[in-house]
Scaffold this active site. Structure first.
Site, PDB file in Angstrom:
ATOM      1  N   HIS A   1       0.890  -2.176   5.695  1.00  0.00           N
ATOM      2  CA  HIS A   1       1.656  -1.787   4.503  1.00  0.00           C
ATOM      3  C   HIS A   1       1.097  -2.459   3.250  1.00  0.00           C
ATOM      4  CE1 HIS A   1       5.647  -0.604   2.624  1.00  0.00           C
ATOM      5  NE2 HIS A   1       5.183  -1.477   1.744  1.00  0.00           N
ATOM      6  N   GLU A   2       0.882  -3.759   3.340  1.00  0.00           N
ATOM      7  CA  GLU A   2       0.422  -4.498   2.160  1.00  0.00           C
ATOM      8  C   GLU A   2      -1.048  -4.214   1.853  1.00  0.00           C
ATOM      9  OE1 GLU A   2       2.708  -5.564   0.446  1.00  0.00           O
ATOM     10  OE2 GLU A   2       4.290  -5.661   1.964  1.00  0.00           O
TER      11      GLU A   2
ATOM     12  N   HIS B   1      -1.212  -1.279  -0.399  1.00  0.00           N
ATOM     13  CA  HIS B   1      -1.016  -1.680  -1.801  1.00  0.00           C
ATOM     14  C   HIS B   1      -2.302  -2.278  -2.371  1.00  0.00           C
ATOM     15  CE1 HIS B   1       3.142  -0.710  -1.696  1.00  0.00           C
ATOM     16  NE2 HIS B   1       3.555  -1.768  -1.029  1.00  0.00           N
TER      17      HIS B   1
END
Length: 235
Positions: free
Chosen positions: A114-115, A118
């Site tokens: 997920h990160e 980003h």
């Protein structure tokens, strides 16, 4: 000093105390406990980076884009408040992993993925994380969509059954929750931002080229990415 604190709180830094003024002291048994949490976090992080097909694809994509990721430079295992699992600090280009809230390898794999999405967005686009909520909404939609957060298996563990188009519903819901957790904006503002960018960002599958609904999907996506990279290198 007070104005700076308010500004940090509005950007979600209150969830990551070690990102703020750094005035929390660790002593005695607490210090030993935190060391144990940190060691476990570091071990699970290494396993995620070495074995997760999602993470391996993203690391290759970041390197290909000119933003090579280094474990010791770009990841930080820290204590976090609330139930937050991780975050991307655009100011330092660091991924924060919440060592007190990540207890299973599968959870670590999802948070890292997920990160990293980003971080990939931060690398490839001019994302105005702090001033443009639509930019934040787009990256949160992509992260929820591509990280495995919204697979059917994970939805079942949240006791969400029989929802039509559950994947889209989950992506929208998790993007909205993420925005509200890290920005001091109204629910109406967050919903408007998500709605405005949802279709285009939901359909942006880079660097996977598809929605990876499973590890097998992610492995195929990684293979395709490597083949695509070799193809362009030979042109």
């Amino acid at each position: 000093m007070e104005e700076k604190k308010i500004e940090q709180d509005e950007l979600g830094y209150q969830l990551f105390p070690e990102r703020g003024n750094g005035d929390r002291k660790k002593q005695g048994l607490l210090s030993k406990s935190l060391f144990t949490f940190n060691h476990k976090c570091q071990v699970m992080l290494k396993i995620a980076l070495d074995t997760s097909p999602y993470a391996k694809l993203l690391l290759d994509a970041m390197k290909h884009t000119g933003c090579t990721v280094y474990k010791d430079r770009h990841f930080s295992c820290e204590e976090c408040d609330g139930s937050v699992s991780g975050g991307f600090d655009a100011a330092t280009s660091e991924i924060v992993l919440c060592q007190n809230n990540i207890h299973q390898q599968s959870h670590m794999n999802r948070v890292v993925t997920h990160e990293l999405i980003h971080a990939f967005d931060h690398c490839r686009a001019h994302v105005d994380w702090f001033n443009n909520v639509r930019h934040l909404a787009c990256s949160e939609i992509r992260a929820a969509n591509l990280s495995g957060d919204c697979t059917l298996a994970n939805e079942l563990t949240r006791f969400k059954f029989g929802v039509k188009e559950h994947h889209k519903v989950c992506v929208r819901d998790r993007a909205l929750r993420s925005i509200l957790a890290v920005r001091n904006v109204s629910r109406e503002t967050a919903e408007k931002a998500v709605d405005e960018v949802f279709d285009s960002c939901f359909n942006d599958h880079e660097p996977f080229g598809r929605i990876p609904h499973s590890k097998t999907d992610a492995k195929f996506a990684h293979r395709d990415f490597q083949n695509r990279d070799r193809y362009y290198a030979n042109l």
